[in-house]
Design an enzyme around this catalytic site. Structure first.
Site, mmCIF file in Angstrom:
data_model
loop_
_atom_site.group_PDB
_atom_site.id
_atom_site.type_symbol
_atom_site.label_atom_id
_atom_site.label_comp_id
_atom_site.label_asym_id
_atom_site.label_seq_id
_atom_site.Cartn_x
_atom_site.Cartn_y
_atom_site.Cartn_z
ATOM 1 N N GLY A 78 0.794 -1.215 0.000
ATOM 2 C CA GLY A 78 0.000 0.000 0.000
ATOM 3 C C GLY A 78 0.830 1.270 0.000
ATOM 4 O O GLY A 78 2.043 1.250 -0.226
ATOM 5 N N GLU A 79 0.156 2.365 0.270
ATOM 6 C CA GLU A 79 0.767 3.681 0.153
ATOM 7 C C GLU A 79 0.900 4.337 1.525
ATOM 8 O O GLU A 79 1.351 3.691 2.468
ATOM 9 C CB GLU A 79 -0.034 4.510 -0.842
ATOM 10 N N TYR A 82 -2.237 7.088 7.992
ATOM 11 C CA TYR A 82 -2.042 7.792 9.265
ATOM 12 C C TYR A 82 -2.680 6.984 10.379
ATOM 13 O O TYR A 82 -3.801 6.478 10.234
ATOM 14 C CB TYR A 82 -2.691 9.178 9.181
ATOM 15 N N ALA A 145 -8.552 1.342 6.475
ATOM 16 C CA ALA A 145 -7.435 1.098 5.563
ATOM 17 C C ALA A 145 -6.871 -0.296 5.808
ATOM 18 O O ALA A 145 -6.870 -0.785 6.943
ATOM 19 C CB ALA A 145 -6.349 2.143 5.770
ATOM 20 N N ILE A 146 -6.395 -0.921 4.748
ATOM 21 C CA ILE A 146 -5.812 -2.261 4.844
ATOM 22 C C ILE A 146 -4.497 -2.288 4.077
ATOM 23 O O ILE A 146 -4.417 -1.827 2.941
ATOM 24 C CB ILE A 146 -6.769 -3.330 4.282
ATOM 25 N N GLY A 159 -2.020 -5.355 8.632
ATOM 26 C CA GLY A 159 -3.441 -5.676 8.655
ATOM 27 C C GLY A 159 -4.332 -4.494 8.367
ATOM 28 O O GLY A 159 -4.216 -3.864 7.314
ATOM 29 N N ALA A 161 -6.724 -0.898 9.793
ATOM 30 C CA ALA A 161 -6.874 0.218 10.725
ATOM 31 C C ALA A 161 -8.270 0.791 10.538
ATOM 32 O O ALA A 161 -8.564 1.408 9.507
ATOM 33 C CB ALA A 161 -5.809 1.277 10.472
ATOM 34 N N CYS A 177 -3.552 6.958 1.291
ATOM 35 C CA CYS A 177 -3.523 5.838 0.342
ATOM 36 C C CYS A 177 -3.361 6.303 -1.101
ATOM 37 O O CYS A 177 -3.746 5.596 -2.037
ATOM 38 C CB CYS A 177 -4.766 4.964 0.497
#
EC number: 2.3.1.181
Length: 223
Positions: A78-79, A82, A145-146, A159, A161, A177
């Site tokens: 991913g990117e 926060y 987010a994953i 994992g 958030a 992201c």
């Protein structure tokens, strides 16, 4: 049904939690432990995944230091994302061969677990084609987010958030992201009040257990 060992870590620095993940992943790879789930919060932290662009961190190092925000280059997929208190972070340490051996299917399972948690609060969680995570309001706002990593031995780390009630202004420090045309939200914002983080954690544990056919058992972590 196999057991899912669950550890609550409270609020813990990203790098410290990363060290714990690596140790547990090595133990899982050797068969010393079974599938394990870490639940925790991080202090204000920006993390960059393996696809992150440095210019997607919008604040200067001086501004980040003044706000007490750590910046960590992670080995997850991913990117940029926060983390902050009020965000429920879940790190599954799973042997993927016991869950279909397919990373995409595994990520969809994490998304499904969150979608079911949101449904329990009357929210419609959604997937967005071509993107990872869970969204609300017809894909207009991201609530979870994953980003994951799969080791050479087939064990997962990192994992999801889920934004329960973090200070969402922290997301203004980044391009979340790498996405510029959608916003970030939280359970507290969508519901008009914040559910207890512990309650959300209990529901998430239950749903991960159901989705991955595991029986959760909460234990203290002995390192």
């Amino acid at each position: 049904m196999r057991t899912l060992t669950v550890h609550y870590l409270g609020q813990i620095a990203y790098t410290a939690a990363w060290d714990i993940q690596r140790q547990l992943a090595a133990e899982r790879s050797r068969g010393q432990i079974g599938d394990t789930l870490l639940l925790l919060e991080h202090p204000p932290t920006i993390t960059l995944g393996n696809k992150a662009r440095p210019d997607h961190v919008l604040a200067s190092p001086a501004e980040l230091a003044a706000r007490g925000v750590a910046v960590v280059q992670s080995d997850r997929g991913g990117e940029v994302t926060y983390h902050a208190p009020g965000q429920l972070v879940a790190y599954p340490i799973f042997k993927l061969s016991q869950h279909g051996s397919d990373v995409g299917r595994y990520v969809r399972g994490l998304e499904e677990s969150v979608i079911r948690v949101l449904a329990g609060y009357g929210l419609v969680g959604e997937r967005v084609a071509g993107l990872t995570g869970v969204w609300v309001r017809n894909g207009a706002a991201k609530i979870c987010a994953i980003g994951v990593k799969l080791s050479a031995s087939g064990v997962t780390t990192h994992g999801l958030a889920l934004n329960v009630d973090p200070d969402l202004s922290g997301f203004d420090l980044i391009v979340p992201c790498g996405i510029t045309d959608r916003s970030v939200t939280s359970l507290a914002f969508e519901l008009g009040q914040a559910p207890a983080l512990a309650e959300v954690a209990e529901r998430l544990i239950a749903q991960i257990g159901e989705v991955f056919a595991l029986e959760p058992r909460v234990e203290a972590l002995a390192m």
